[in-house]
Design a protein around this motif. Structure first.
Motif, PDB file in Angstrom:
ATOM      1  N   HIS A 147      36.704 121.644  61.677  1.00  0.00           N
ATOM      2  CA  HIS A 147      37.541 121.973  60.535  1.00  0.00           C
ATOM      3  C   HIS A 147      37.364 123.436  60.154  1.00  0.00           C
ATOM      4  O   HIS A 147      36.313 124.006  60.353  1.00  0.00           O
ATOM      5  CB  HIS A 147      37.221 121.073  59.340  1.00  0.00           C
ATOM      6  N   LYS A 195      34.523 119.882  49.198  1.00  0.00           N
ATOM      7  CA  LYS A 195      35.273 118.647  48.942  1.00  0.00           C
ATOM      8  C   LYS A 195      35.327 117.784  50.198  1.00  0.00           C
ATOM      9  O   LYS A 195      35.115 116.566  50.145  1.00  0.00           O
ATOM     10  CB  LYS A 195      36.686 118.980  48.468  1.00  0.00           C
ATOM     11  N   LEU A 196      35.582 118.412  51.353  1.00  0.00           N
ATOM     12  CA  LEU A 196      35.622 117.672  52.614  1.00  0.00           C
ATOM     13  C   LEU A 196      34.250 117.086  52.938  1.00  0.00           C
ATOM     14  O   LEU A 196      34.156 115.947  53.413  1.00  0.00           O
ATOM     15  CB  LEU A 196      36.108 118.582  53.745  1.00  0.00           C
ATOM     16  N   SER A 251      38.635 127.865  51.657  1.00  0.00           N
ATOM     17  CA  SER A 251      37.769 128.203  50.526  1.00  0.00           C
ATOM     18  C   SER A 251      36.483 127.385  50.581  1.00  0.00           C
ATOM     19  O   SER A 251      36.449 126.310  51.201  1.00  0.00           O
ATOM     20  CB  SER A 251      38.487 127.922  49.198  1.00  0.00           C
ATOM     21  N   GLU A 262      35.248 125.777  48.142  1.00  0.00           N
ATOM     22  CA  GLU A 262      35.510 124.556  47.387  1.00  0.00           C
ATOM     23  C   GLU A 262      36.143 123.479  48.270  1.00  0.00           C
ATOM     24  O   GLU A 262      35.788 122.300  48.163  1.00  0.00           O
ATOM     25  CB  GLU A 262      36.417 124.849  46.182  1.00  0.00           C
ATOM     26  N   SER A 263      37.075 123.882  49.125  1.00  0.00           N
ATOM     27  CA  SER A 263      37.718 122.896  49.997  1.00  0.00           C
ATOM     28  C   SER A 263      36.732 122.376  51.048  1.00  0.00           C
ATOM     29  O   SER A 263      36.775 121.198  51.404  1.00  0.00           O
ATOM     30  CB  SER A 263      38.985 123.464  50.641  1.00  0.00           C
ATOM     31  N   MET A 277      38.312 125.624  56.756  1.00  0.00           N
ATOM     32  CA  MET A 277      38.843 125.541  55.405  1.00  0.00           C
ATOM     33  C   MET A 277      39.043 126.953  54.847  1.00  0.00           C
ATOM     34  O   MET A 277      38.336 127.875  55.212  1.00  0.00           O
ATOM     35  CB  MET A 277      37.909 124.738  54.513  1.00  0.00           C
TER      36      MET A 277
END
Length: 73
Positions: free
Chosen positions: A44, A54-55, A48, A50-51, A46
């Motif tokens: 993956h 979250k993941l 940011s 934050e993302s 991302m």
């Protein structure tokens, strides 16, 4: 009786940087902590921190509060 409560594993949030002729390419990943260090999954990318965090949570990991820089040659 066995304890069925699951404890979230720890994960690092990595800021990855790859040099490019047009400027560094930067993205974020989460990496589970295995044997005391982050183990990149590389599945993956991302936009940011934050993302990425979250993941990590969606996959059962508790992300660290800090971001670790990681440069790819």
């Amino acid at each position: 009786m066995a304890d069925t409560q699951q404890v979230a594993q720890s994960a690092a949030v990595l800021r990855l940087r790859r040099p490019s002729p047009h400027g560094d390419v930067v993205w974020y990943e989460y990496a589970p902590i295995i044997d005391g260090g982050p183990q990149r999954l590389s599945h993956h990318m991302m936009a940011s921190p934050e993302s990425a965090a979250k993941l990590a949570r969606q996959h059962g990991y508790e992300p660290a509060e800090t971001i670790t820089d990681f440069e790819i040659p």
